[in-house]
Motif scaffolding. Sequence first.
Motif, PDB file in Angstrom:
ATOM      1  N   VAL A  15       0.498  -1.123   0.473  1.00  0.00           N
ATOM      2  CA  VAL A  15      -0.176  -0.581   0.283  1.00  0.00           C
ATOM      3  C   VAL A  15       0.638   0.491   0.074  1.00  0.00           C
ATOM      4  N   PHE A  16       2.296   1.345   0.737  1.00  0.00           N
ATOM      5  CA  PHE A  16       2.752   3.006   1.058  1.00  0.00           C
ATOM      6  C   PHE A  16       3.234   3.222  -0.708  1.00  0.00           C
ATOM      7  N   SER A  17       4.089   1.728  -1.410  1.00  0.00           N
ATOM      8  CA  SER A  17       4.367   2.306  -3.208  1.00  0.00           C
ATOM      9  C   SER A  17       3.497   2.331  -3.488  1.00  0.00           C
ATOM     10  N   GLN A  18       2.199   1.564  -3.518  1.00  0.00           N
ATOM     11  CA  GLN A  18       0.909   2.229  -4.109  1.00  0.00           C
ATOM     12  C   GLN A  18       0.781   3.821  -4.475  1.00  0.00           C
ATOM     13  N   ALA A  19       0.350   4.331  -2.387  1.00  0.00           N
ATOM     14  CA  ALA A  19       0.104   5.495  -1.979  1.00  0.00           C
ATOM     15  C   ALA A  19       1.358   6.549  -3.093  1.00  0.00           C
ATOM     16  N   CYS A  20       3.065   6.076  -3.050  1.00  0.00           N
ATOM     17  CA  CYS A  20       3.847   6.635  -3.198  1.00  0.00           C
ATOM     18  C   CYS A  20       3.671   7.032  -5.277  1.00  0.00           C
ATOM     19  N   GLN A  21       3.598   5.953  -5.438  1.00  0.00           N
ATOM     20  CA  GLN A  21       2.448   6.515  -7.048  1.00  0.00           C
ATOM     21  C   GLN A  21       2.403   6.284  -7.991  1.00  0.00           C
ATOM     22  N   VAL A  22       1.183   7.290  -7.324  1.00  0.00           N
ATOM     23  CA  VAL A  22      -0.267   7.962  -6.886  1.00  0.00           C
ATOM     24  C   VAL A  22       0.042   9.278  -6.721  1.00  0.00           C
ATOM     25  N   LEU A  23       1.328   9.827  -5.425  1.00  0.00           N
ATOM     26  CA  LEU A  23       1.702  10.642  -5.527  1.00  0.00           C
ATOM     27  C   LEU A  23       2.595  11.184  -6.162  1.00  0.00           C
ATOM     28  N   GLU A  24       3.175  10.616  -6.522  1.00  0.00           N
ATOM     29  CA  GLU A  24       4.183  10.891  -7.490  1.00  0.00           C
ATOM     30  C   GLU A  24       3.809  11.897  -8.912  1.00  0.00           C
ATOM     31  N   GLU A  25       2.876  10.993  -9.409  1.00  0.00           N
ATOM     32  CA  GLU A  25       2.192  10.581 -10.225  1.00  0.00           C
ATOM     33  C   GLU A  25       1.603  12.519 -10.700  1.00  0.00           C
ATOM     34  N   ALA A  26       0.368  12.781  -9.350  1.00  0.00           N
ATOM     35  CA  ALA A  26       0.065  13.567  -9.310  1.00  0.00           C
ATOM     36  C   ALA A  26       0.859  15.160  -8.696  1.00  0.00           C
ATOM     37  N   LYS A  27       2.223  14.500  -8.376  1.00  0.00           N
ATOM     38  CA  LYS A  27       3.219  15.722  -8.658  1.00  0.00           C
ATOM     39  C   LYS A  27       2.706  16.231  -7.575  1.00  0.00           C
ATOM     40  N   ILE A  28       2.461  16.026  -6.672  1.00  0.00           N
ATOM     41  CA  ILE A  28       2.351  16.477  -5.172  1.00  0.00           C
ATOM     42  C   ILE A  28       3.179  16.133  -3.590  1.00  0.00           C
ATOM     43  N   PRO A  29       4.084  16.860  -3.620  1.00  0.00           N
ATOM     44  CA  PRO A  29       5.196  16.517  -2.777  1.00  0.00           C
ATOM     45  C   PRO A  29       5.011  15.792  -1.643  1.00  0.00           C
ATOM     46  N   PHE A  30       5.408  15.209  -0.838  1.00  0.00           N
ATOM     47  CA  PHE A  30       4.901  13.857  -0.036  1.00  0.00           C
ATOM     48  C   PHE A  30       6.121  14.008   0.990  1.00  0.00           C
ATOM     49  N   ILE A  31       5.977  13.384   2.624  1.00  0.00           N
ATOM     50  CA  ILE A  31       7.402  13.231   3.255  1.00  0.00           C
ATOM     51  C   ILE A  31       6.646  11.940   4.370  1.00  0.00           C
ATOM     52  N   PRO A  32       7.078  10.506   3.721  1.00  0.00           N
ATOM     53  CA  PRO A  32       6.964   9.481   4.814  1.00  0.00           C
ATOM     54  C   PRO A  32       7.649   9.729   6.020  1.00  0.00           C
ATOM     55  N   LEU A  33       6.940   9.341   7.282  1.00  0.00           N
ATOM     56  CA  LEU A  33       7.153   9.656   8.444  1.00  0.00           C
ATOM     57  C   LEU A  33       7.081   8.323   9.424  1.00  0.00           C
ATOM     58  N   LYS A  34       7.701   8.035  10.484  1.00  0.00           N
ATOM     59  CA  LYS A  34       7.807   7.414  11.264  1.00  0.00           C
ATOM     60  C   LYS A  34       7.999   5.758  11.205  1.00  0.00           C
ATOM     61  N   GLY A  35       7.285   4.793  11.418  1.00  0.00           N
ATOM     62  CA  GLY A  35       7.513   3.324  10.569  1.00  0.00           C
ATOM     63  C   GLY A  35       7.768   3.844   9.015  1.00  0.00           C
ATOM     64  N   SER A  36       7.368   3.961   8.375  1.00  0.00           N
ATOM     65  CA  SER A  36       7.860   3.632   7.269  1.00  0.00           C
ATOM     66  C   SER A  36       9.333   4.468   6.476  1.00  0.00           C
ATOM     67  N   VAL A  37       9.806   4.910   7.274  1.00  0.00           N
ATOM     68  CA  VAL A  37      11.269   5.466   7.695  1.00  0.00           C
ATOM     69  C   VAL A  37      11.602   4.367   8.416  1.00  0.00           C
ATOM     70  N   LEU A  38      11.539   4.259   9.268  1.00  0.00           N
ATOM     71  CA  LEU A  38      12.228   3.244  10.805  1.00  0.00           C
ATOM     72  C   LEU A  38      12.424   2.035  10.155  1.00  0.00           C
ATOM     73  N   ARG A  39      11.872   1.308   9.609  1.00  0.00           N
ATOM     74  CA  ARG A  39      11.899  -0.122   9.065  1.00  0.00           C
ATOM     75  C   ARG A  39      13.365  -0.232   8.617  1.00  0.00           C
ATOM     76  N   ASN A  40      13.593   0.990   7.084  1.00  0.00           N
ATOM     77  CA  ASN A  40      14.722   0.996   6.919  1.00  0.00           C
ATOM     78  C   ASN A  40      15.553   0.361   7.455  1.00  0.00           C
ATOM     79  N   TYR A  41      16.049   0.992   8.791  1.00  0.00           N
ATOM     80  CA  TYR A  41      17.300   1.156   9.726  1.00  0.00           C
ATOM     81  C   TYR A  41      17.229  -0.331  10.501  1.00  0.00           C
ATOM     82  N   TYR A  42      16.295  -1.125  10.476  1.00  0.00           N
ATOM     83  CA  TYR A  42      16.277  -2.591  11.453  1.00  0.00           C
ATOM     84  C   TYR A  42      16.827  -3.655  10.690  1.00  0.00           C
ATOM     85  N   PRO A  43      17.192  -4.856  11.520  1.00  0.00           N
ATOM     86  CA  PRO A  43      18.003  -5.984  10.329  1.00  0.00           C
ATOM     87  C   PRO A  43      17.696  -6.129   9.717  1.00  0.00           C
ATOM     88  N   GLN A  44      16.020  -6.434   9.710  1.00  0.00           N
ATOM     89  CA  GLN A  44      15.313  -6.607   7.933  1.00  0.00           C
ATOM     90  C   GLN A  44      13.954  -5.466   8.227  1.00  0.00           C
TER      91      GLN A  44
END
Length: 378
Positions: free
Chosen positions: A75-104
């Motif tokens: 769902v996050f990937s789809q939401a990013c694609q929708v906002l990108e196509e509409a040229k709407i600037p957006f900032i992912p917050l919290k867990g969507s970013v933090l999970r990138n730093y965990y071992p998995q």
Amino acid sequence: LLRVAVCGAAVTEELKTACTEEMLEKVYDFSLRHDLAHLVGEGVSKLSLPAGPVVTRCTQAAMQAVVRYLRQASVFSQACQVLEEAKIPFIPLKGSVLRNYYPQEWMRNSCDIDILVQVENLERAKTLLADKLKAKVSGQSDHDISMHTWEGVHLELHYDTIQERYEVGGCRDVLAKIWEEAKPQSPESCLYVLPDALFYFYHMAHMAKHFTVGGCGIRAYLDIWVMENFVPHSKEERDALLQEGGLLKFARGSQALSRYWFDGEIPQDVTLALSAFILRARLYGNQANRTALGQAKMGGKVRYLMLRRVFMPYDYLKAEYPILQKHKWLTPAYQVVRWGRMLFTGGWKSASGELKAAAKSTDKDTADAQVLLEHLGL
């Protein structure tokens, strides 16, 4: 078990011996309160324990977390694609970013997906996401719009960072610069990324918000450990921003608890008190903690009940009834509307729980909460 699962701690014979069926049953039940059963399961999987009902439940929790992560990631990937196509600037917050730093990535679960957009793009973003993701709008508050997709994924479309009613120090002044400081992920992208110091500051501000209303769970302190140990950063830049936004004392106290839990650092008495406060609640606190903190902040039981439960402060009331943001003069009328809602639409259950917690609380509970608030600069 959390240290083994996330922090790279070695499996010891002492840990294996401690993980009896009886003990694991208690640990598993406790971990559910903090939404960490999947990490307990990951830790257990590294111990090579004999098969049993509790071991099976723990490992199943880890697999369920993977499924939840995959659903949210889709769902996050789809939401990013929708906002990108509409040229709407957006900032992912919290867990969507933090999970990138965990071992998995699946190890850092979250209840929802949080995306920040500028207020002038809010309605367009809401309409597009509702249409493209087949999502239903389930509510709007003073800082976000809540949506649920057909897969059951909860998405929060934020247009503000920390609400006025939860501001600590000058954190809103710092976060007001969020769009100035964020940078596009790539030259053509509408996905903006926060610099490390500001992302760390936002995490602390969000923790402080939850703490002041009852607690913020073990997971937030594990996030701190991950950001301290797995994310390249400048301590000086982080501290400067925390100092500017009035959160340096809160950060220091939170970091000390994180080191105590996940590094085994010898704690001070106030760190032990903070540990007990967090552990006796759930992921987002509990009513007993909320009441103790409220009474400490407002100067006693009677004053707390009058100002919090009977006559709700304007900053809180306008969050429930957004019309008051433009028409403050209607505040007395909406105090009455709120009383009616409490009495006739189920709100009394929450209010009665708060009254019972206040009745059970002692002067020592309030004094202990006051010590924590002073220690954390809240």
